[in-house]
Design an enzyme around this catalytic site. Structure first.
Site, PDB file in Angstrom:
ATOM      1  N   ASP A 106       0.826  -1.216   0.000  1.00 39.49           N
ATOM      2  CA  ASP A 106       0.000   0.000   0.000  1.00 39.49           C
ATOM      3  C   ASP A 106       0.854   1.257   0.000  1.00 39.49           C
ATOM      4  O   ASP A 106       2.042   1.232   0.325  1.00 39.49           O
ATOM      5  CB  ASP A 106      -0.937   0.018   1.211  1.00 39.49           C
ATOM      6  CG  ASP A 106      -0.192   0.068   2.541  1.00 39.49           C
ATOM      7  OD1 ASP A 106       0.822  -0.649   2.689  1.00 39.49           O
ATOM      8  OD2 ASP A 106      -0.613   0.845   3.430  1.00 39.49           O
ATOM      9  N   GLU A 201       0.142  -1.310   5.574  1.00 36.28           N
ATOM     10  CA  GLU A 201       1.203  -0.951   6.519  1.00 36.28           C
ATOM     11  C   GLU A 201       1.028   0.497   6.956  1.00 36.28           C
ATOM     12  O   GLU A 201       1.255   0.841   8.106  1.00 36.28           O
ATOM     13  CB  GLU A 201       2.583  -1.133   5.868  1.00 36.28           C
ATOM     14  CG  GLU A 201       3.758  -1.016   6.841  1.00 36.28           C
ATOM     15  CD  GLU A 201       4.303   0.398   7.006  1.00 36.28           C
ATOM     16  OE1 GLU A 201       5.112   0.602   7.910  1.00 36.28           O
ATOM     17  OE2 GLU A 201       3.915   1.297   6.233  1.00 36.28           O
TER      18      GLU A 201
END
Ligand SMILES: [Zn+2]
Length: 437
Positions: A106, A201
């Site tokens: 991400d 994350e």
């Protein structure tokens, strides 16, 4: 002309033989340029990972590429985590611990990662870099001292309207390119290598669903750091305090002698913070802080949440003591308001565990050296997915990716940054195979 010894020529010959490593089928840079085209921005406050479905698009692509390279046991979990295992090529793979590598898919919710338009400054010759589609976005040489180490390199940026997504698609590209390099060079000896790509994350939560046991690594590295050479085995030890102020609410028309407005106590409590020297805006390096970051005001109940951060547990304890002193002082001033102090552990400095496994960082520093990179240990003023994994029993320091200026439009990486980071990973699995524990 200086005398050149025969030893020098022997060294040169060896260097030539060793540098005749076959290149990967695709460079880390080429992979990165493909991955950043996929928008994988995560979102805050979603019930379960992945917080955005679009992250699965990259997950599927990475899983396919792992499968295409013959990686074993490739799977995408229900939480969007990609796992795989590269089988070792030693006579007995059980003699060497299985080493894991993790990168996150991400990108930060802070800046858009959609329609990333890559800008490559070929053969960079120094100076500021003005981003092409928003000339107000300038990577200043004065503010980016590492740029002077990148003269002659190809610098990779976005166009000024989005982030680049090198954080952490560079880590994804480097891990894939490491596997590719090992495949092209069966002469490079290594044990079993576990790989994983995680969602969310940047918003937290993704790593909570990580299947440590099923993955099979004994030690791991997150490949999510910044400039070449930065290796981190220390993060904050983090607690979050909540101070709650209880008053008494009543109709203001008939409040005389009854109402106790909790907001005044909360305001007084907060007003004491500018005198506290250890705040985020006044500290750097190894100095921790206390940081009121969110709160709510109401007559009956007000509350303030405060981050407590330090590298040492004794420092965390000292900061809690300070907060309790401020609470006590406020309580004396507002005896009718009932003030509660409560705090929770967020995460522990991974050093508390990693100090028992110095080989993790020693080998990484050696791997960097063999790649021509001078490594140093830099504590992270934050947490990483590795903090979570280390606390759960999988020791996981963080390695560099060559990236800079994460979470912003000025983010950049470079060809050399990607190549040297990849070389470091290839060297690292060899060193683990050489040392054996
Ligand atoms: Zn990252």
């Amino acid at each position: 002309m200086k005398f050149i010894s025969a030893g020098f020529f022997t060294l040169l010959l060896f260097t030539t033989i060793f540098s005749q490593q076959r290149p990967p089928s695709e460079s880390a840079m080429s992979r990165l340029l493909r991955y950043v085209k996929i928008d994988t921005q995560s979102a805050e406050d979603q019930p379960a990972p992945p917080s955005t479905k679009k992250q699965l698009e990259l997950a599927k692509l990475l899983a396919k590429e792992l499968n295409d390279m013959g990686v074993q046991n490739v799977r995408i979990s229900e939480w969007g985590i990609v796992y795989g295992m590269v089988t070792g090529n030693l006579a007995d793979n059980s003699k060497v611990p299985t080493i894991g590598f993790i990168a996150h898919m991400d990108t930060s919710p802070a800046v858009s990662g959609a329609n990333v338009n890559v800008n490559i400054v070929k053969n960079y010759q120094g100076g500021d870099i003005v981003l092409p589609n928003d000339k107000t976005q300038i990577i200043l040489a004065a503010k980016n001292p590492d740029l002077k180490n990148l003269i002659g390199d190809d610098i990779i940026t976005a166009d000024g309207t989005t982030l680049l997504g090198s954080d952490d698609k560079a880590g994804c590209a480097e891990i894939l390119t490491m596997i590719d390099t090992l495949k092209q060079n069966p002469g490079i000896k290594h044990g079993n290598i576990a790989v994983a790509f995680t969602p969310d994350e940047e918003v937290g939560g993704g790593i909570d669903k990580f299947d440590i046991e099923g993955w099979g690594a004994k030690f791991a590295y997150t490949v999510d750091g910044e400039q070449l050479g930065d290796i981190s085995n220390e993060t904050w030890s983090a607690r979050t305090a909540t101070v709650t102020f209880h008053g008494v609410s009543t109709h203001p028309g008939t409040a005389k002698g009854i109402m106790v407005n909790s907001m005044y106590a909360a305001g007084d409590f907060l007003a004491q913070f500018p005198l506290v020297k250890i705040r985020p805006e006044t500290t750097e390096g190894r100095v921790g802080f206390v940081h009121p970051y969110v709160g709510s005001l109401d007559i009956e109940t007000s509350s303030v949440k405060i981050l407590i951060r330090d590298f040492d547990l004794s420092g965390v304890a000292a900061k809690e003591k300070l907060l309790k002193q401020i609470v006590a002082r406020t309580q004396r001033k507002f005896p009718q308001v009932k003030i509660n102090y409560d705090s929770k552990l967020g995460y522990l400095n991974m050093k508390e565990v990693l100090k028992n496994y110095p080989q993790l960082t020693d080998y990484a520093i050696e791997a960097a050296k063999r790649a021509g990179v001078t490594a140093s240990l830099r504590p992270i003023r934050g947490g990483t997915d590795g903090s979570n994994l280390t606390a759960r029993g999988l020791p996981t320091p963080n390695l560099y990716t060559g990236g800079h200026n994460f979470h912003g439009k000025l983010e950049f990486n470079s060809r050399k940054g990607l190549e040297k980071s990849t070389d470091t990973l290839v060297n690292l699995v060899q060193i683990w195979a050489e040392k054996g524990k």
